[in-house]
Design a protein around this motif. Structure first.
Motif, PDB file in Angstrom:
ATOM      1  N   LEU A 173       0.743  -1.405  -0.034  1.00  0.00           N
ATOM      2  CA  LEU A 173       0.011   0.096   0.069  1.00  0.00           C
ATOM      3  C   LEU A 173       0.875   1.017  -0.185  1.00  0.00           C
ATOM      4  O   LEU A 173       0.692   2.244  -0.736  1.00  0.00           O
ATOM      5  N   VAL A 174       1.728   1.222   0.712  1.00  0.00           N
ATOM      6  CA  VAL A 174       2.996   2.319   0.814  1.00  0.00           C
ATOM      7  C   VAL A 174       3.300   2.527  -0.777  1.00  0.00           C
ATOM      8  O   VAL A 174       3.524   3.783  -0.806  1.00  0.00           O
ATOM      9  N   MET A 175       4.054   1.449  -1.275  1.00  0.00           N
ATOM     10  CA  MET A 175       4.529   1.616  -2.700  1.00  0.00           C
ATOM     11  C   MET A 175       3.288   2.128  -3.675  1.00  0.00           C
ATOM     12  O   MET A 175       3.971   2.913  -4.453  1.00  0.00           O
ATOM     13  N   GLU A 176       2.451   1.659  -3.527  1.00  0.00           N
ATOM     14  CA  GLU A 176       1.355   2.051  -4.466  1.00  0.00           C
ATOM     15  C   GLU A 176       0.975   3.654  -4.131  1.00  0.00           C
ATOM     16  O   GLU A 176       0.908   4.444  -5.361  1.00  0.00           O
TER      17      GLU A 176
ATOM     18  N   GLU B 250       3.985   5.606  -5.835  1.00  0.00           N
ATOM     19  CA  GLU B 250       4.164   5.379  -7.420  1.00  0.00           C
ATOM     20  C   GLU B 250       2.947   6.319  -7.763  1.00  0.00           C
ATOM     21  O   GLU B 250       3.333   6.830  -8.971  1.00  0.00           O
ATOM     22  N   ARG B 251       1.952   6.338  -6.926  1.00  0.00           N
ATOM     23  CA  ARG B 251       0.816   7.511  -7.309  1.00  0.00           C
ATOM     24  C   ARG B 251       1.150   8.786  -7.498  1.00  0.00           C
ATOM     25  O   ARG B 251       0.908   9.684  -8.327  1.00  0.00           O
TER      26      ARG B 251
ATOM     27  N   ILE C 208       7.764  13.903  -1.525  1.00  0.00           N
ATOM     28  CA  ILE C 208       6.789  13.038  -1.607  1.00  0.00           C
ATOM     29  C   ILE C 208       6.352  12.288  -0.307  1.00  0.00           C
ATOM     30  O   ILE C 208       5.233  12.113   0.323  1.00  0.00           O
ATOM     31  N   TYR C 209       7.314  11.780   0.267  1.00  0.00           N
ATOM     32  CA  TYR C 209       7.384  11.596   1.646  1.00  0.00           C
ATOM     33  C   TYR C 209       6.419  12.273   2.806  1.00  0.00           C
ATOM     34  O   TYR C 209       5.520  12.041   3.275  1.00  0.00           O
ATOM     35  N   ARG C 210       7.090  13.694   2.836  1.00  0.00           N
ATOM     36  CA  ARG C 210       6.450  14.631   3.700  1.00  0.00           C
ATOM     37  C   ARG C 210       4.916  14.796   3.467  1.00  0.00           C
ATOM     38  O   ARG C 210       4.431  15.166   4.422  1.00  0.00           O
ATOM     39  N   LYS C 211       4.646  14.943   2.294  1.00  0.00           N
ATOM     40  CA  LYS C 211       3.334  15.497   1.810  1.00  0.00           C
ATOM     41  C   LYS C 211       2.293  14.264   1.794  1.00  0.00           C
ATOM     42  O   LYS C 211       1.200  14.380   2.061  1.00  0.00           O
ATOM     43  N   HIS C 212       2.634  13.099   1.315  1.00  0.00           N
ATOM     44  CA  HIS C 212       1.844  12.182   1.142  1.00  0.00           C
ATOM     45  C   HIS C 212       2.057  10.883   2.052  1.00  0.00           C
ATOM     46  O   HIS C 212       1.002  10.052   2.346  1.00  0.00           O
TER      47      HIS C 212
END
Length: 83
Positions: free
Chosen positions: A20-23, A26-27, A38-42
């Motif tokens: 789920l984290v990888m999906e 990738e999104r 990406i880590y901080r925002k999503h």
């Protein structure tokens, strides 16, 4: 450590969460956007994991882990019902 039904289930759920984290990653992935953004925002707001855990997820071989889980399941439960 003994392989039990509980440890197999825990590993299977962990692998599912990693997927789920990888999906999610990738999104939102774009080569122009740094991974930390990406880590901080999503990723962090949704999953609450550390950056070290995210990098560990990147290095996880999902197919090999799934095969290990299936082998352990066969060992604990004595094979498939339909063999």
């Amino acid at each position: 450590m003994a392989v039990t039904a509980q440890s197999i289930g825990r590993k299977r759920n962990l692998l599912h969460r990693y997927k789920l984290v990888m999906e999610e990653f990738e999104r939102h992935y774009n080569p122009d956007i740094p991974i930390t953004v990406i880590y901080r925002k999503h990723i962090y707001p949704k999953f609450g994991i550390s950056r070290d855990t995210l990098y560990a997820i990147f290095n996880t071989d999902f197919e090999a882990e799934k095969a290990k889980i299936e082998a352990a399941k066969a060992k604990v439960y004595g094979g498939s019902l339909f063999d």
